[in-house]
Scaffold this motif. Structure first.
Motif, PDB file in Angstrom:
ATOM      1  N   GLU A  96       0.728  -0.942  -0.085  1.00 34.39           N
ATOM      2  CA  GLU A  96       0.051  -0.093  -0.030  1.00 34.39           C
ATOM      3  C   GLU A  96       0.794   1.310  -0.028  1.00 34.39           C
ATOM      4  O   GLU A  96       0.626   2.099  -0.695  1.00 34.39           O
ATOM      5  N   LYS A  97       1.934   1.223   0.770  1.00 35.33           N
ATOM      6  CA  LYS A  97       2.809   2.430   0.739  1.00 35.33           C
ATOM      7  C   LYS A  97       3.512   2.650  -0.650  1.00 35.33           C
ATOM      8  O   LYS A  97       3.615   3.646  -0.993  1.00 35.33           O
ATOM      9  N   SER A  98       4.028   1.632  -1.253  1.00 40.43           N
ATOM     10  CA  SER A  98       4.481   1.708  -2.556  1.00 40.43           C
ATOM     11  C   SER A  98       3.394   2.085  -3.651  1.00 40.43           C
ATOM     12  O   SER A  98       3.986   3.117  -4.307  1.00 40.43           O
ATOM     13  N   ALA A  99       2.097   1.748  -3.296  1.00 46.79           N
ATOM     14  CA  ALA A  99       1.256   1.842  -4.279  1.00 46.79           C
ATOM     15  C   ALA A  99       0.865   3.485  -4.264  1.00 46.79           C
ATOM     16  O   ALA A  99       0.671   4.283  -5.204  1.00 46.79           O
ATOM     17  N   SER A 100       0.938   4.055  -3.021  1.00 46.90           N
ATOM     18  CA  SER A 100       0.468   5.127  -2.426  1.00 46.90           C
ATOM     19  C   SER A 100       1.788   6.237  -3.090  1.00 46.90           C
ATOM     20  O   SER A 100       1.507   7.407  -3.869  1.00 46.90           O
ATOM     21  N   PHE A 101       2.954   5.724  -3.105  1.00 44.00           N
ATOM     22  CA  PHE A 101       4.111   6.753  -3.569  1.00 44.00           C
ATOM     23  C   PHE A 101       3.940   6.798  -4.982  1.00 44.00           C
ATOM     24  O   PHE A 101       4.153   7.890  -5.543  1.00 44.00           O
ATOM     25  N   ASP A 102       3.774   5.517  -5.609  1.00 40.41           N
ATOM     26  CA  ASP A 102       3.789   5.583  -7.254  1.00 40.41           C
ATOM     27  C   ASP A 102       2.564   6.606  -7.627  1.00 40.41           C
ATOM     28  O   ASP A 102       2.876   7.429  -8.815  1.00 40.41           O
ATOM     29  N   MET A 103       1.504   6.618  -6.863  1.00 43.19           N
ATOM     30  CA  MET A 103       0.393   7.493  -7.366  1.00 43.19           C
ATOM     31  C   MET A 103       0.754   8.954  -7.267  1.00 43.19           C
ATOM     32  O   MET A 103       0.315   9.892  -8.152  1.00 43.19           O
ATOM     33  N   GLY A 104       1.324   9.092  -6.029  1.00 40.94           N
ATOM     34  CA  GLY A 104       1.573  10.524  -5.669  1.00 40.94           C
ATOM     35  C   GLY A 104       2.808  11.006  -7.022  1.00 40.94           C
ATOM     36  O   GLY A 104       2.968  12.239  -7.344  1.00 40.94           O
ATOM     37  N   ALA A 105       3.806  10.186  -7.224  1.00 38.26           N
ATOM     38  CA  ALA A 105       4.819  10.466  -8.220  1.00 38.26           C
ATOM     39  C   ALA A 105       4.151  10.830  -9.622  1.00 38.26           C
ATOM     40  O   ALA A 105       4.414  11.599 -10.396  1.00 38.26           O
ATOM     41  N   LYS A 106       3.203   9.780  -9.642  1.00 41.77           N
ATOM     42  CA  LYS A 106       2.536   9.956 -11.219  1.00 41.77           C
ATOM     43  C   LYS A 106       1.995  11.397 -11.336  1.00 41.77           C
ATOM     44  O   LYS A 106       1.835  12.036 -12.176  1.00 41.77           O
ATOM     45  N   SER A 107       1.210  11.790 -10.186  1.00 37.70           N
ATOM     46  CA  SER A 107       0.609  12.843 -10.259  1.00 37.70           C
ATOM     47  C   SER A 107       1.439  14.148 -10.566  1.00 37.70           C
ATOM     48  O   SER A 107       1.219  15.048 -11.366  1.00 37.70           O
TER      49      SER A 107
END
Length: 210
Positions: A96-107
């Motif tokens: 979940e932490k990795s997925a949240s980081f990727d979503m933030g980076a993508k944004s």
């Protein structure tokens, strides 16, 4: 007198024989008793052997379970279950932490890409002489630094022109008919697409040859 003396002598001579007979009888009685005891012991051993052969064994008493052992086993099972649940929780939290980081980076990347487009359109509108000016050289250095930083973060441009059209990477804005025999070839790119790691951040807007 002589006759009395002779009788006494004869009695004395017979006396030892009587003691020997008594001793012999006693010895005979002891032997008989020993034999009887030996026979009795042999009979008892025979009876025990017979019982063993017939399978008549004394039933063994079952050992009662110790309640402390059962409590220890229960606690061990509880500890193992808690460890397994903690491991699952940790793995789930990491994902979940990795997925949240990727979503933030993508944004963030989506917001930076229009700036990259502006740099590229600006360079495309410069003449050859203007590209050699110190100002243009400085802007080009900033552009290259930005692209290098994006690449280190996992951002890569999508190959388009000359590639086979892939709906997972390209977005067809125009189509062109041709009899050359090549189908679904990208012949022009209107806007460059980018990927962040294995995820498409922006699709390439292209013209496709049908």
């Amino acid at each position: 007198m002589i006759e009395i003396q002779e009788e006494q002598d004869m009695a004395e001579e017979k006396k030892p024989d009587t003691e020997k007979e008594v001793e012999a009888k006693e010895a005979s009685g002891e032997e008989k008793e020993a034999v009887e005891q030996t026979e009795k012991a042999a009979s008892e051993n025979k009876t025990e052997d017979s019982s063993v052969k017939k399978g008549k064994k004394k039933p063994a008493q079952k050992k009662k379970p110790d309640p402390r052992d059962e409590k220890i086993k229960e606690l061990e099972d509880k500890v193992l279950r808690n460890l397994a649940e903690f491991e699952n929780f940790r793995n789930r939290s990491e994902k979940e932490k990795s997925a949240s980081f990727d979503m933030g980076a993508k944004s963030v990347i989506e917001k930076i890409l229009p700036v990259v487009d502006s740099f590229e359109r600006g360079f495309a509108g410069l003449s050859d002489e203007e590209k050699e000016s110190p100002f243009a050289k400085g802007i080009e250095a900033v552009y290259k630094q930005m692209m290098s930083t994006l690449a280190e973060a996992g951002v890569t441009p999508i190959e388009a022109v000359g590639q086979t059209f892939d709906p997972n990477l390209h977005s067809a804005m125009m189509h062109e008919e041709d009899d050359s025999g090549e189908e679904s070839k990208v012949i022009q790119e209107f806007q460059k697409g980018y990927m962040y790691k294995d995820t498409v951040v922006r699709y390439s807007m292209v013209k496709v040859l049908n």
